[in-house]
Design a protein around this motif. Structure first.
Motif, short mmCIF file in Angstrom:
data_model
loop_
_atom_site.label_atom_id
_atom_site.label_comp_id
_atom_site.label_asym_id
_atom_site.label_seq_id
_atom_site.Cartn_x
_atom_site.Cartn_y
_atom_site.Cartn_z
N LEU A 95 0.83 -1.20 0.00
CA LEU A 95 0.00 0.00 0.00
C LEU A 95 0.86 1.25 0.00
O LEU A 95 0.68 2.15 -0.83
N SER A 96 1.80 1.34 0.92
CA SER A 96 2.65 2.53 1.01
C SER A 96 3.50 2.71 -0.24
O SER A 96 3.74 3.83 -0.69
N THR A 97 3.96 1.60 -0.80
CA THR A 97 4.74 1.67 -2.03
C THR A 97 3.90 2.22 -3.18
O THR A 97 4.35 3.09 -3.95
N ALA A 98 2.67 1.72 -3.29
CA ALA A 98 1.79 2.16 -4.39
C ALA A 98 1.49 3.65 -4.30
O ALA A 98 1.56 4.37 -5.30
N THR A 99 1.15 4.13 -3.12
CA THR A 99 0.80 5.55 -3.00
C THR A 99 2.03 6.45 -3.16
O THR A 99 1.95 7.51 -3.77
N ALA A 100 3.18 6.00 -2.66
CA ALA A 100 4.39 6.82 -2.78
C ALA A 100 4.83 6.93 -4.23
O ALA A 100 5.18 8.01 -4.71
N LEU A 101 4.81 5.81 -4.95
CA LEU A 101 5.21 5.84 -6.36
C LEU A 101 4.22 6.64 -7.19
O LEU A 101 4.60 7.33 -8.14
N SER A 102 2.95 6.56 -6.84
CA SER A 102 1.94 7.34 -7.55
C SER A 102 2.18 8.84 -7.37
O SER A 102 2.10 9.61 -8.33
N ARG A 103 2.50 9.24 -6.14
CA ARG A 103 2.75 10.67 -5.88
C ARG A 103 4.00 11.17 -6.59
O ARG A 103 4.09 12.33 -6.99
N ALA A 104 4.99 10.28 -6.75
CA ALA A 104 6.24 10.69 -7.39
C ALA A 104 6.15 10.71 -8.91
O ALA A 104 6.94 11.39 -9.57
N ALA A 105 5.19 9.97 -9.48
CA ALA A 105 5.14 9.80 -10.93
C ALA A 105 4.96 11.13 -11.67
O ALA A 105 5.50 11.33 -12.76
N GLY A 106 4.19 12.05 -11.08
CA GLY A 106 3.94 13.32 -11.76
C GLY A 106 5.18 14.16 -11.96
O GLY A 106 5.22 15.01 -12.87
N LEU A 107 6.19 13.93 -11.15
CA LEU A 107 7.43 14.71 -11.28
C LEU A 107 8.16 14.38 -12.58
O LEU A 107 9.01 15.16 -13.01
N LEU A 108 7.84 13.24 -13.17
CA LEU A 108 8.47 12.86 -14.44
C LEU A 108 7.84 13.57 -15.63
O LEU A 108 8.42 13.61 -16.72
N ASP A 109 6.62 14.13 -15.43
CA ASP A 109 5.93 14.91 -16.46
C ASP A 109 5.77 14.14 -17.76
O ASP A 109 6.14 14.62 -18.84
N ARG A 110 5.23 12.96 -17.64
CA ARG A 110 4.89 12.22 -18.86
C ARG A 110 3.73 11.29 -18.55
O ARG A 110 3.45 10.95 -17.41
N GLY A 111 3.05 10.86 -19.61
CA GLY A 111 1.91 9.97 -19.46
C GLY A 111 0.62 10.61 -19.94
O GLY A 111 0.45 11.82 -19.96
N THR A 112 -0.30 9.75 -20.34
CA THR A 112 -1.58 10.17 -20.91
C THR A 112 -2.49 10.73 -19.83
O THR A 112 -2.50 10.28 -18.68
N VAL A 113 -3.27 11.73 -20.22
CA VAL A 113 -4.31 12.30 -19.37
C VAL A 113 -5.66 12.02 -20.03
O VAL A 113 -5.78 12.09 -21.26
N TYR A 114 -6.66 11.70 -19.19
CA TYR A 114 -7.98 11.34 -19.71
C TYR A 114 -9.04 12.32 -19.21
O TYR A 114 -9.05 12.70 -18.04
N PHE A 115 -9.95 12.70 -20.12
CA PHE A 115 -11.07 13.55 -19.76
C PHE A 115 -12.40 12.78 -19.73
O PHE A 115 -13.46 13.39 -19.59
N GLY A 116 -12.35 11.49 -19.82
CA GLY A 116 -13.54 10.67 -19.78
C GLY A 116 -13.17 9.21 -19.70
O GLY A 116 -12.00 8.85 -19.62
N GLY A 117 -14.19 8.37 -19.72
CA GLY A 117 -13.97 6.94 -19.63
C GLY A 117 -13.83 6.47 -18.20
O GLY A 117 -13.99 7.23 -17.25
N GLY A 118 -13.56 5.19 -18.05
CA GLY A 118 -13.39 4.58 -16.74
C GLY A 118 -12.73 3.24 -16.90
O GLY A 118 -12.44 2.80 -18.02
N ASP A 119 -12.50 2.56 -15.79
CA ASP A 119 -11.81 1.27 -15.89
C ASP A 119 -12.69 0.20 -16.53
O ASP A 119 -12.20 -0.86 -16.91
N ASN A 120 -13.99 0.48 -16.67
CA ASN A 120 -14.89 -0.43 -17.37
C ASN A 120 -15.47 0.21 -18.62
O ASN A 120 -16.42 -0.31 -19.21
N GLU A 121 -14.91 1.34 -19.03
CA GLU A 121 -15.40 2.06 -20.21
C GLU A 121 -14.23 2.80 -20.85
O GLU A 121 -13.84 3.87 -20.38
N PRO A 122 -13.66 2.28 -21.93
CA PRO A 122 -12.49 2.93 -22.54
C PRO A 122 -12.79 4.37 -22.93
O PRO A 122 -13.89 4.70 -23.39
#
Length: 432
Positions: A329-356
């Motif tokens: 749990l702590s690893t997942a949340t810490a890595l998630s918080r740090a990921a934004g500092l890399l400034d890369r990755g897709t951003v989504y304005f819709g959809g969900g984990d059951n709706e692409p």
């Protein structure tokens, strides 16, 4: 009502799992409280009466006096001046932290009662396992997230606003307080307690739960939220003889297959989704309001107790999860918080984990920043700060909001015109 937390024993599937914990150093072991643990008016009436707000204040004051692992304070007040109580239990500096937000909707009281008795049980631990759990865990509880709505027995607050639709705009005092709490304490799990009205035979379980569906939630946090649900909360509910399913999904009563989605989408303004986008493992839990039997119809206290009991049983799953998977749990949340500092990755304005997401809602290369003019920055700088978003004031010309920061995927949801619930429309900056 008997205590449901003191032994921290979680029944998983058909086997009883006792939460294993490392022994406390003898120097850290607290002396046992001398006072008799207080009981809520709900407990004293055997479920006939819900605890009033005035009674909650007296109950929490008694808990605060008697427990030496608890402190009671406030994180703000409602428009009508009622306090938003915060109870802190366990080790404030522990790596693992949990936040319980209880009864955002004022006419859904069972989660609130479960939170109050949980506060008491954790404040007066009677067994070594619970004490060791508290030594390694910070537990934050907002027992009544909507005091004005609870006083009026209404879903919304005193302005009629649904607080659980305000975790982006932050227009309510309640949502602003929760945003500041989340920003400052960075809980690993945000557990959101609600109730729902059944639609037999398609939507008729004792409990429903749901994780963050918003696609801007990191995969690590999303997967931990599903693990919390499927491997811990649901088995704990079933061990308490409660049925449980997925919130918002109607199922065929014969086959059990999903046939319709009526709620539970990826709206970022809902707490479980906002929690995921902000790097906490969010989980919604909903208990069934409607009577389960003729006996419950004839005796409302039976119905009340069943609703509260189902919430308490599901909480066993949360505590078992927090202990068994604290490293993951702590690893997942810490890595998630740090990921934004890399400034890369897709951003989504819709959809969900059951709706692409559609191509129009998928931005593989978002801008590196958004520029706000002086008027926009003046109007929304407080909301940005409450969300934990850093803005760089520009001399006499508003502010620049770079995406290279922890809340990277939240920023477009706040400032891009394509986002459904944006605060304002910032000007995209392609080169920084």
């Amino acid at each position: 009502m008997t205590s449901r937390i003191r032994t921290l024993v979680l029944s998983v599937a058909t086997a009883a799992l006792v939460v294993p914990l490392t022994a406390l150093p003898s120097s850290a072991a607290p002396s046992a409280p001398q006072q008799t643990p207080p009981r809520t008016p709900f407990e004293k009436s055997d479920g006939a009466d819900w605890t009033t707000l005035a009674e909650e204040q007296r109950f929490l004051a008694a808990v605060d006096r008697g427990g030496d692992r608890v402190s009671v304070g406030t994180i703000g007040a409602t428009k009508q001046g009622r306090p938003l109580n915060l109870v802190e239990l366990g080790n404030k500096h522990a790596v693992t932290s949990l936040l319980l937000i209880c009864s955002q909707h004022g006419d859904e009281p069972s989660g609130r009662e479960a939170c109050l008795t949980t506060v008491r049980d954790l404040a007066y631990p009677e067994d070594p396992a619970t004490k060791r759990f508290l030594d390694r865990t910070s537990v934050l509880v907002v027992p009544t997230a909507n005091p004005d709505g609870r006083a009026a027995d209404t879903r919304g607050n005193s302005d009629g606003v649904d607080i659980n639709r305000d975790h982006i705009a932050l227009e309510t005092a309640e949502a602003r307080a929760f945003a500041a709490l989340t920003r400052d304490r960075r809980p690993d799990v945000i557990y959101d307690l609600h109730e729902y009205g059944a639609t037999p035979p398609y939507y008729d379980e004792d409990l429903f739960d749901l994780w963050p569906r918003n696609l801007n939630t990191s995969s690590r946090v999303h997967d931990e939220a599903k693990t919390l649900s499927e491997a811990y909360v649901r088995p704990a509910a079933r061990a308490g003889d409660h049925t449980i399913g997925t919130y918002g999904i109607w199922t065929d009563p014969v086959t059990g297959e999903p046939i319709r989605q009526t709620a539970g989408d990826g709206q970022e303004r809902i707490l479980r989704n906002a929690s995921g986008v902000k790097h906490s493992v969010g989980l919604l839990i909903e208990s069934r309001v409607d009577p389960r039997s003729e006996a419950e119809e004839n005796d409302p206290s039976l119905n009340h107790r069943r609703r509260v009991d189902s919430q308490l049983d599901s909480l066993k799953g949360l505590f078992g999860y927090a202990d068994k998977r604290r490293v993951q749990l702590s690893t997942a949340t810490a890595l998630s918080r740090a990921a934004g500092l890399l400034d890369r990755g897709t951003v989504y304005f819709g959809g969900g984990d059951n709706e692409p997401a559609t191509p129009e809602d998928t931005v593989e290369n978002p801008p590196c920043a958004y520029r706000l003019d002086a008027t926009q920055y003046g109007e929304f700088k407080d909301e940005l700060a409450l969300h934990g978003v850093k803005a760089l004031p520009q001399r006499g010309d508003g502010a620049l909001v770079p995406l290279r920061q922890s809340q990277r995927k939240l920023i477009p949801l706040l400032l891009d015109e394509r986002a459904t619930y944006h605060l304002t429309v910032g000007r995209p900056v392609e080169a920084c």
